[in-house]
Enzyme design. Structure first.
Site, PDB file in Angstrom:
ATOM      1  N   HIS A 211      33.465  84.308  74.604  1.00  0.00           N
ATOM      2  CA  HIS A 211      34.167  83.032  74.806  1.00  0.00           C
ATOM      3  C   HIS A 211      35.378  82.843  73.901  1.00  0.00           C
ATOM      4  O   HIS A 211      36.105  81.870  74.045  1.00  0.00           O
ATOM      5  CB  HIS A 211      33.214  81.846  74.594  1.00  0.00           C
TER       6      HIS A 211
HETATM    7  C1  UD1 Z   1      34.194  75.851  70.311  1.00  0.00           C
HETATM    8  C2  UD1 Z   1      34.484  76.278  68.861  1.00  0.00           C
HETATM    9  C3  UD1 Z   1      33.994  77.701  68.642  1.00  0.00           C
HETATM   10  C4  UD1 Z   1      32.540  77.853  69.053  1.00  0.00           C
HETATM   11  C5  UD1 Z   1      32.395  77.410  70.510  1.00  0.00           C
HETATM   12  C6  UD1 Z   1      30.980  77.525  71.017  1.00  0.00           C
HETATM   13  C7  UD1 Z   1      36.545  75.284  67.928  1.00  0.00           C
HETATM   14  C8  UD1 Z   1      37.924  75.576  67.480  1.00  0.00           C
HETATM   15  N1  UD1 Z   1      35.914  76.279  68.576  1.00  0.00           N
HETATM   16  O1  UD1 Z   1      34.995  76.677  71.160  1.00  0.00           O
HETATM   17  O2  UD1 Z   1      34.104  78.012  67.269  1.00  0.00           O
HETATM   18  O3  UD1 Z   1      32.147  79.196  68.932  1.00  0.00           O
HETATM   19  O4  UD1 Z   1      32.820  76.024  70.584  1.00  0.00           O
HETATM   20  O5  UD1 Z   1      30.890  77.179  72.346  1.00  0.00           O
HETATM   21  O6  UD1 Z   1      36.056  74.193  67.701  1.00  0.00           O
HETATM   22  N2  UD1 Z   1      34.244  72.945  78.153  1.00  0.00           N
HETATM   23  C9  UD1 Z   1      33.497  72.425  79.178  1.00  0.00           C
HETATM   24  N3  UD1 Z   1      32.358  71.749  78.857  1.00  0.00           N
HETATM   25  C10 UD1 Z   1      31.965  71.545  77.572  1.00  0.00           C
HETATM   26  C11 UD1 Z   1      32.761  72.069  76.547  1.00  0.00           C
HETATM   27  C12 UD1 Z   1      33.886  72.774  76.842  1.00  0.00           C
HETATM   28  O7  UD1 Z   1      33.791  72.588  80.347  1.00  0.00           O
HETATM   29  O8  UD1 Z   1      30.909  70.912  77.356  1.00  0.00           O
HETATM   30  C13 UD1 Z   1      35.463  73.707  78.481  1.00  0.00           C
HETATM   31  C14 UD1 Z   1      36.712  72.881  78.445  1.00  0.00           C
HETATM   32  O9  UD1 Z   1      37.466  73.231  79.539  1.00  0.00           O
HETATM   33  C15 UD1 Z   1      37.419  73.310  77.198  1.00  0.00           C
HETATM   34  C16 UD1 Z   1      36.899  74.727  76.977  1.00  0.00           C
HETATM   35  O10 UD1 Z   1      35.605  74.761  77.552  1.00  0.00           O
HETATM   36  O11 UD1 Z   1      38.792  73.253  77.347  1.00  0.00           O
HETATM   37  C17 UD1 Z   1      36.816  75.085  75.548  1.00  0.00           C
HETATM   38  O12 UD1 Z   1      36.105  74.098  74.796  1.00  0.00           O
HETATM   39  P1  UD1 Z   1      36.505  73.769  73.271  1.00  0.00           P
HETATM   40  O13 UD1 Z   1      35.616  72.753  72.705  1.00  0.00           O
HETATM   41  O14 UD1 Z   1      37.968  73.525  73.175  1.00  0.00           O
HETATM   42  O15 UD1 Z   1      36.291  75.107  72.503  1.00  0.00           O
HETATM   43  P2  UD1 Z   1      35.250  76.290  72.691  1.00  0.00           P
HETATM   44  O16 UD1 Z   1      35.952  77.427  73.307  1.00  0.00           O
HETATM   45  O17 UD1 Z   1      33.981  75.820  73.319  1.00  0.00           O
END
Ligand code: UD1
Length: 367
Positions: A211
């Protein structure tokens, strides 16, 4: 003593759960004849992760209390997400007026809460302090550096973390090596992590999670990895629970395997199901930090598709191998590991299920 915890994203939940529990079990011996707890606790969820499969199911399986406050920040750019947590958290922390705020790990919610508290002069305790990848292209590394600089109490999992903090000029009296809280959760819940019926009788399988933006936002590289995993699936079933970010990118890269492939894409899995799969996998391929630790504890070989790790103890004492962004190396290590018989897990110092208890004792000594 009033302690306010801030969680936001999936990897925070398994770290906060044992700390909430250990603090909740500390009795105030002065309050006789009634048994009172020593700590009042408030739980704030920033809402960085909001899907049921990324958040709610973890609260249930980890037996965490419902959050007292949900800031519902959702997704956004790095700056948007961090700023939104700061804006929404500031009035909450002012109103609740805790003695300490506890933050976990290295996600955007962690650094945002630490920034707010440091300006309001509310003491911050950081759980999982001191880890460093020395790779400032990772948002998590920036979050770690800043959170540690702003923290008043730093709870570290391992000696390398203490050394990093010392090198950055952090006063040693603030640093307490307590061990690995995520392994507290693993040890407590492993007996409940039976292999789910749909995966029973699979035989040998490879488990994959990817991821990190460096891996999944680079679409040609993502396609290359999927091709390599499809090749592997000719010899062994490959199970790949897909993070929401990765799911979007796989669609964009037009890299969804066919329905008949032995490379199976799955939705994000709950904690217990994923733990069961890790335990029974022949090898795990990942770019997650936590998975490097969990596989090390379980004695399952782990191939990490990154150039560096903030958890070097998993390389020296555990089962982790950094394969970098190198498909040939990934294939070679996979072949080697698939031909091997499983190794016995090795005990890593302070990965003993009692890290949260040590944290609770440190707070208790300050009441
Ligand atoms: C975040 C953490 C990372 C951790 C990861 C675990 C930061 C900088 N990164 O990354 O260290 O390893 O979480 O998962 O904080 N999304 C959904 N549903 C959700 C959450 C996210 O659809 O419940 C999608 C959204 O489109 C979002 C993308 O996933 O844009 C990324 O989510 P985000 O919270 O920005 O960061 P992660 O990649 O999950």
């Amino acid at each position: 003593m009033h302690i306010l915890h801030v969680v936001g994203a999936r990897p925070n939940f398994m770290k906060a759960a044992p700390v909430l529990r250990a603090l909740g079990q500390c009795a105030d011996v002065r309050q006789t004849p009634f048994r009172q707890t020593l700590f009042r606790q408030t739980l704030v969820h920033t809402g960085q992760h909001y899907d049921a499969g990324m958040s709610d199911v973890f609260f249930r399986q980890l037996e965490m209390p419902e959050p007292d406050v949900n800031l519902a920040v959702g997704s956004g750019s790095q700056a948007q997400q961090t700023a939104e947590v700061m804006l929404r958290f500031e009035p909450v922390v002012l109103e609740r007026n805790p003695d300490w705020v506890v933050v976990y790990g290295d996600v955007n919610s962690t650094v945002a809460a630490a920034l707010v508290c440091s300006k309001l002069r509310i003491p911050v305790a950081h759980v999982e302090a001191g880890l460093r990848s020395r790779d400032r292209t990772m948002p998590e590394e920036i979050n770690r550096l800043i959170t540690d600089q702003l923290s008043d109490l730093l709870f570290t999992p391992s000696a390398d973390a203490d050394e990093n903090l010392c090198r950055e000029g952090i006063a040693t009296e603030k640093v307490h090596r307590v061990g690995n809280v995520m392994i507290d959760t693993l040890i407590r819940l492993l007996p409940q992590a039976g292999i789910p019926a749909e995966f029973a009788g699979l035989g040998r399988f490879v488990l994959v999670t990817l991821h990190r933006p460096a891996n999944v936002d680079d679409l040609p590289w993502l396609r290359e990895m999927l091709t390599a995993l499809t090749d592997v699936s000719r010899d062994a079933q490959v199970l790949f629970p897909v993070h929401p970010r990765t799911a979007k990118r796989l669609v964009e890269a037009n890299a969804i395997p066919s329905a008949h492939s032995r490379l199976r894409l799955l939705p994000p899995l709950p904690y217990l199901e994923f733990l069961a799969l890790q335990r029974h996998a022949q090898v795990v391929i990942t770019d997650s930090g936590g998975v490097q630790e969990e596989t090390s504890y379980l004695g399952v070989p782990c191939l990490t598709v990154r150039e560096n790790t903030e958890r070097p103890i998993t390389l020296t004492e555990g089962t982790n191998i950094l394969v970098g962004r190198d498909i040939a190396r990934l294939r070679k290590e996979l072949e080697r590991v698939l031909a091997q018989s499983p190794a016995a897990p090795r005990a890593i110092p302070l990965w003993d299920g009692r890290a949260a208890e040590r944290i609770a004792n440190i707070f208790a000594s300050r009441v």
